[in-house]
Design an enzyme around this catalytic site. Sequence first.
Site, PDB file in Angstrom:
ATOM      1  N   LYS A 138       0.830  -1.208   0.000  1.00  0.00           N
ATOM      2  CA  LYS A 138       0.000   0.000   0.000  1.00  0.00           C
ATOM      3  C   LYS A 138       0.867   1.261   0.000  1.00  0.00           C
ATOM      4  O   LYS A 138       0.634   2.194  -0.778  1.00  0.00           O
ATOM      5  CB  LYS A 138      -0.917   0.008   1.230  1.00  0.00           C
ATOM      6  CG  LYS A 138      -1.776  -1.232   1.417  1.00  0.00           C
ATOM      7  CD  LYS A 138      -2.818  -1.399   0.350  1.00  0.00           C
ATOM      8  CE  LYS A 138      -3.816  -2.489   0.686  1.00  0.00           C
ATOM      9  NZ  LYS A 138      -3.255  -3.844   0.730  1.00  0.00           N
ATOM     10  N   LYS A 196      -8.295   1.974   4.282  1.00  0.00           N
ATOM     11  CA  LYS A 196      -7.894   0.571   4.289  1.00  0.00           C
ATOM     12  C   LYS A 196      -6.668   0.365   5.175  1.00  0.00           C
ATOM     13  O   LYS A 196      -5.893   1.296   5.418  1.00  0.00           O
ATOM     14  CB  LYS A 196      -7.591   0.096   2.865  1.00  0.00           C
ATOM     15  CG  LYS A 196      -6.582   0.943   2.099  1.00  0.00           C
ATOM     16  CD  LYS A 196      -6.526   0.503   0.637  1.00  0.00           C
ATOM     17  CE  LYS A 196      -5.640   1.421  -0.194  1.00  0.00           C
ATOM     18  NZ  LYS A 196      -5.612   1.027  -1.623  1.00  0.00           N
ATOM     19  N   ARG A 224      -5.108  -4.534 -12.874  1.00  0.00           N
ATOM     20  CA  ARG A 224      -3.855  -5.169 -12.464  1.00  0.00           C
ATOM     21  C   ARG A 224      -2.926  -5.181 -13.680  1.00  0.00           C
ATOM     22  O   ARG A 224      -3.197  -5.850 -14.679  1.00  0.00           O
ATOM     23  CB  ARG A 224      -4.115  -6.580 -11.960  1.00  0.00           C
ATOM     24  CG  ARG A 224      -2.863  -7.448 -11.777  1.00  0.00           C
ATOM     25  CD  ARG A 224      -1.816  -6.851 -10.820  1.00  0.00           C
ATOM     26  NE  ARG A 224      -2.343  -6.545  -9.524  1.00  0.00           N
ATOM     27  CZ  ARG A 224      -2.467  -7.438  -8.529  1.00  0.00           C
ATOM     28  NH1 ARG A 224      -2.090  -8.694  -8.723  1.00  0.00           N
ATOM     29  NH2 ARG A 224      -2.948  -7.057  -7.364  1.00  0.00           N
ATOM     30  N   ARG A 277     -10.526  -5.398 -12.971  1.00  0.00           N
ATOM     31  CA  ARG A 277     -11.384  -6.121 -12.035  1.00  0.00           C
ATOM     32  C   ARG A 277     -12.565  -5.219 -11.695  1.00  0.00           C
ATOM     33  O   ARG A 277     -12.398  -4.194 -11.024  1.00  0.00           O
ATOM     34  CB  ARG A 277     -10.577  -6.534 -10.813  1.00  0.00           C
ATOM     35  CG  ARG A 277      -9.461  -7.522 -11.167  1.00  0.00           C
ATOM     36  CD  ARG A 277      -8.379  -7.593 -10.140  1.00  0.00           C
ATOM     37  NE  ARG A 277      -7.666  -6.323 -10.021  1.00  0.00           N
ATOM     38  CZ  ARG A 277      -6.732  -6.084  -9.108  1.00  0.00           C
ATOM     39  NH1 ARG A 277      -6.378  -7.026  -8.255  1.00  0.00           N
ATOM     40  NH2 ARG A 277      -6.133  -4.911  -9.059  1.00  0.00           N
ATOM     41  N   ARG A 305     -15.364  -2.368  -4.273  1.00  0.00           N
ATOM     42  CA  ARG A 305     -14.104  -3.090  -4.437  1.00  0.00           C
ATOM     43  C   ARG A 305     -14.145  -3.940  -5.699  1.00  0.00           C
ATOM     44  O   ARG A 305     -15.109  -4.668  -5.931  1.00  0.00           O
ATOM     45  CB  ARG A 305     -13.837  -3.999  -3.232  1.00  0.00           C
ATOM     46  CG  ARG A 305     -13.754  -3.265  -1.906  1.00  0.00           C
ATOM     47  CD  ARG A 305     -13.720  -4.231  -0.739  1.00  0.00           C
ATOM     48  NE  ARG A 305     -14.937  -5.034  -0.666  1.00  0.00           N
ATOM     49  CZ  ARG A 305     -15.105  -6.067   0.157  1.00  0.00           C
ATOM     50  NH1 ARG A 305     -14.139  -6.425   0.977  1.00  0.00           N
ATOM     51  NH2 ARG A 305     -16.240  -6.748   0.160  1.00  0.00           N
ATOM     52  N   ASP A 327      -1.511  -1.860  -9.254  1.00  0.00           N
ATOM     53  CA  ASP A 327      -2.954  -1.639  -9.282  1.00  0.00           C
ATOM     54  C   ASP A 327      -3.194  -0.196  -9.686  1.00  0.00           C
ATOM     55  O   ASP A 327      -2.659   0.740  -9.075  1.00  0.00           O
ATOM     56  CB  ASP A 327      -3.578  -1.922  -7.919  1.00  0.00           C
ATOM     57  CG  ASP A 327      -3.675  -3.412  -7.630  1.00  0.00           C
ATOM     58  OD1 ASP A 327      -3.401  -4.218  -8.540  1.00  0.00           O
ATOM     59  OD2 ASP A 327      -4.020  -3.770  -6.483  1.00  0.00           O
ATOM     60  N   GLU A 361      -1.685   0.681  -5.723  1.00  0.00           N
ATOM     61  CA  GLU A 361      -0.888  -0.298  -4.972  1.00  0.00           C
ATOM     62  C   GLU A 361       0.263  -0.792  -5.836  1.00  0.00           C
ATOM     63  O   GLU A 361       0.188  -0.773  -7.070  1.00  0.00           O
ATOM     64  CB  GLU A 361      -1.739  -1.497  -4.523  1.00  0.00           C
ATOM     65  CG  GLU A 361      -2.789  -1.162  -3.493  1.00  0.00           C
ATOM     66  CD  GLU A 361      -3.471  -2.398  -2.915  1.00  0.00           C
ATOM     67  OE1 GLU A 361      -2.935  -3.524  -3.076  1.00  0.00           O
ATOM     68  OE2 GLU A 361      -4.537  -2.238  -2.294  1.00  0.00           O
ATOM     69  N   ASN A 394       2.113  -4.339  -5.799  1.00  0.00           N
ATOM     70  CA  ASN A 394       2.082  -5.669  -5.195  1.00  0.00           C
ATOM     71  C   ASN A 394       3.353  -6.449  -5.513  1.00  0.00           C
ATOM     72  O   ASN A 394       3.692  -6.626  -6.688  1.00  0.00           O
ATOM     73  CB  ASN A 394       0.857  -6.427  -5.712  1.00  0.00           C
ATOM     74  CG  ASN A 394      -0.439  -5.779  -5.261  1.00  0.00           C
ATOM     75  OD1 ASN A 394      -0.937  -6.062  -4.187  1.00  0.00           O
ATOM     76  ND2 ASN A 394      -0.973  -4.892  -6.096  1.00  0.00           N
TER      77      ASN A 394
END
Length: 320
Positions: free
Chosen positions: A128, A163, A213, A228, A236, A276, A284, A286
């Site tokens: 994050k 979050k 992504r 997504r 979300r 992201d 984000e 990842n």
Amino acid sequence: MSSRSFVCVIDPLISLNPKKDSSIAMMESAQSRGWKVGVIEDGGLHWSTGSGVRAHVVWIAIDRASKPWYAEVGREEVALKDLDAVIMRKDPPFDAEFVTATWLLEQAEREGARVFNSPRAIRDHNEKFTIAQFEQFVVPTLVSRNAVQLRSFLDQHPDAIAKPLDGMGGTSIFRLKKGDQNIGVILETLTDYGRKTAMIQRYIPEIVDGDKRVLLINGEPVPYCLARLPKEGEHRGNLAAGGTGRAQPLSESDWHIARTLGPELKKRGLLLVGLDIIGQNLTEVNVTSPTCFREIMDQTGFPVADTFVQAVDHALQESR
């Protein structure tokens, strides 16, 4: 060993879905190249004086058409330095045991093991908070555990997403709107009454077009991302939260973000990264166990897993 070995540090095999799991996709690709494929499950890593870092490896053969999708073909204890490639694919939570695994893998590197991603790089890049290093792509954001500061942010940005810094799969992500009577209890829950740091960001309305992504392999973007899309009534897009995945070509802004971050993250020892992106905004970075290989492969035909294994092969050749 007679052939190259490709060994994943991974969650229990029984928990993996062969139709969707990216780790299975990469192991299947390695197997197709004649590599010996194995896994190290929870508790399999250990270190001792005189022996270094060793692991209990379960060697497997993969056949996704069968049930179960793998067959165990052997077990042995090996020194990680004697394996060709060790792939860290354990999912968060990023707890004390996860950190301990990175310590063990980093020690194995000192002894000669080749580990992807770099254990130090995984540890140093909170998925994050790493966006703070690329602020030019980030919407207004605050990282704090102070309730007064978090509420003040909401005064400035009355529609926001809050979050935890250590979640995954869309867990504990809240949409906050100024005036909501639940704001107090949500902030108390997220911060554990001021004991845990959380992140709050201005809401990005482009989420309706998907939380994209974007995969980086060896610093290079995969030309397709997985958008997504949130299910109806959700904010979300995470697949684990019921989102639907739609593979699509990268947009101009996706390419720009990916090509800006890719070379830098590669230099830091991150062979595989999942960015992201919502709209034109990075949300984000990842690095623990980036996913979406299978969805992109199935929908576009682009060989994501083969590209990753080729990158591992190239890295091994360079390290000789």
